[in-house]
Design a protein around this motif. Sequence first.
Motif, PDB file in Angstrom:
ATOM      1  N   ASP A  69       1.767   9.449 -11.520  1.00  0.00           N
ATOM      2  CA  ASP A  69       1.969   7.782 -11.077  1.00  0.00           C
ATOM      3  C   ASP A  69       2.289   6.651 -10.286  1.00  0.00           C
ATOM      4  N   ASP A  70       1.888   8.306  -8.737  1.00  0.00           N
ATOM      5  CA  ASP A  70       2.263   7.880  -7.668  1.00  0.00           C
ATOM      6  C   ASP A  70       0.443   7.836  -6.557  1.00  0.00           C
ATOM      7  N   THR A  76      -8.596   7.646   5.730  1.00  0.00           N
ATOM      8  CA  THR A  76      -8.102   7.926   3.987  1.00  0.00           C
ATOM      9  C   THR A  76      -6.684   6.833   4.018  1.00  0.00           C
ATOM     10  N   THR A  77      -6.456   6.594   5.307  1.00  0.00           N
ATOM     11  CA  THR A  77      -5.492   6.233   5.346  1.00  0.00           C
ATOM     12  C   THR A  77      -5.396   4.432   5.531  1.00  0.00           C
ATOM     13  N   VAL A  78      -6.470   3.699   5.249  1.00  0.00           N
ATOM     14  CA  VAL A  78      -6.768   2.648   5.430  1.00  0.00           C
ATOM     15  C   VAL A  78      -6.830   1.742   4.159  1.00  0.00           C
ATOM     16  N   LEU A  79      -6.450   2.580   2.847  1.00  0.00           N
ATOM     17  CA  LEU A  79      -5.763   1.875   1.597  1.00  0.00           C
ATOM     18  C   LEU A  79      -4.291   1.691   1.902  1.00  0.00           C
ATOM     19  N   ARG A  80      -3.662   1.603   3.188  1.00  0.00           N
ATOM     20  CA  ARG A  80      -2.390   1.440   3.001  1.00  0.00           C
ATOM     21  C   ARG A  80      -2.292   0.340   4.619  1.00  0.00           C
ATOM     22  N   LEU A 135      -4.758  -1.835  -0.380  1.00  0.00           N
ATOM     23  CA  LEU A 135      -4.680  -0.741  -2.104  1.00  0.00           C
ATOM     24  C   LEU A 135      -4.699  -1.855  -3.023  1.00  0.00           C
ATOM     25  N   ILE A 136      -3.635  -2.492  -2.786  1.00  0.00           N
ATOM     26  CA  ILE A 136      -2.303  -3.779  -3.924  1.00  0.00           C
ATOM     27  C   ILE A 136      -3.314  -5.210  -3.456  1.00  0.00           C
ATOM     28  N   GLU A 160      -1.127  -1.911  10.406  1.00  0.00           N
ATOM     29  CA  GLU A 160       0.173  -1.894   9.753  1.00  0.00           C
ATOM     30  C   GLU A 160       0.052  -1.562   8.416  1.00  0.00           C
ATOM     31  N   LYS A 161       1.091  -0.199   8.302  1.00  0.00           N
ATOM     32  CA  LYS A 161       0.811   1.017   6.808  1.00  0.00           C
ATOM     33  C   LYS A 161       2.039   0.274   5.953  1.00  0.00           C
ATOM     34  N   VAL A 162       1.741  -0.642   5.008  1.00  0.00           N
ATOM     35  CA  VAL A 162       2.726  -0.797   4.296  1.00  0.00           C
ATOM     36  C   VAL A 162       2.491  -0.583   3.074  1.00  0.00           C
ATOM     37  N   VAL A 163       3.552  -0.007   1.689  1.00  0.00           N
ATOM     38  CA  VAL A 163       2.977   0.435   0.806  1.00  0.00           C
ATOM     39  C   VAL A 163       2.283  -0.790  -0.401  1.00  0.00           C
TER      40      VAL A 163
END
Length: 302
Positions: free
Chosen positions: A37-38, A251-255, A268-269, A299-302
């Motif tokens: 799910d993550d 690959t961290t670009v999605l964050r 990502l969102i 800036e990395k966000v979830v």
Amino acid sequence: MAFRTLTIDSPAELHVRRGQLTVQRPSDEKPLHIDLDDLACIVLANLDITLSTGAINMISQHGITVLGVGRNFMPTSILLPFARNSRYSQIVDLQLGMSASLKKRLWQRIVKQKIVNQAEVLAIAEREGYEDLVAIAHDVRSGDPDNREAVAARFYFPHLKDGYTREEVSSTSSILNYGYAVVRSTLARSVVSHGFITSVGLHHGSVRNEFNLVDDLIEPFRAMVDLQMLAIDLDGEDPESLSRNARREMTTVLRNACLFDGRKTSCLIAIEETVISLMRAIEQRDPKLLLLPRALPIEKVV
């Protein structure tokens, strides 16, 4: 909502047990366990990775994109979930019934935001050219008949990095291509999960491209990849074989943060919400309902 991108760049066996992905590498005493799910995306960056059929099935059921990487460490394939949206037939009818005028106005909106984001990247990176790109964005007409997108690109990339052009063979081109592929695969997953036909685009219409719609929607997101590229040390990188570190950083670009509908969120969102807004715009025949991301400093966000 799923938020993790998992990169596996060493030999491993992948299985699914009790709702968790199990990654067993020869060098590890204990396997790695990750809740399905993550996971939003799995990057298979090694040719000695094996997946059980059970793992493939469960990964697909959870709507996770799997990105395959070849010997040169560049993406070569995308495994997408086959599951369709419950409104699939209705969405297809709406998509196929779009008028040429609506498509052109949606494309105008996309191109404008792409160019504005390129201007933001130059400003964030303290490069010259912000005002010039904003002026070009203002000139974009319905359907972009004057190809202001290409005019902006020819201006933007040399200002982005030391006279760089997209045609050159370099580590910069390689890392950008890698990042665009990661974002493209994630967009493809969202487009499929919401019931769209990926090959039916707004502007792109190649009969050889299964992802014309994805290649329309990716345009405003490219700026986030460009910013991430500037943050990666490419000194000594081989254009034909990017290092693990460079690929992992990309690959961290999605964050990465972006501004979406007036609030800060992750790329990502924003991808998911862009596709949802496209559905509303098509349903109501109103291009203004298509919401698109605006570039922000990293800036990395979830």
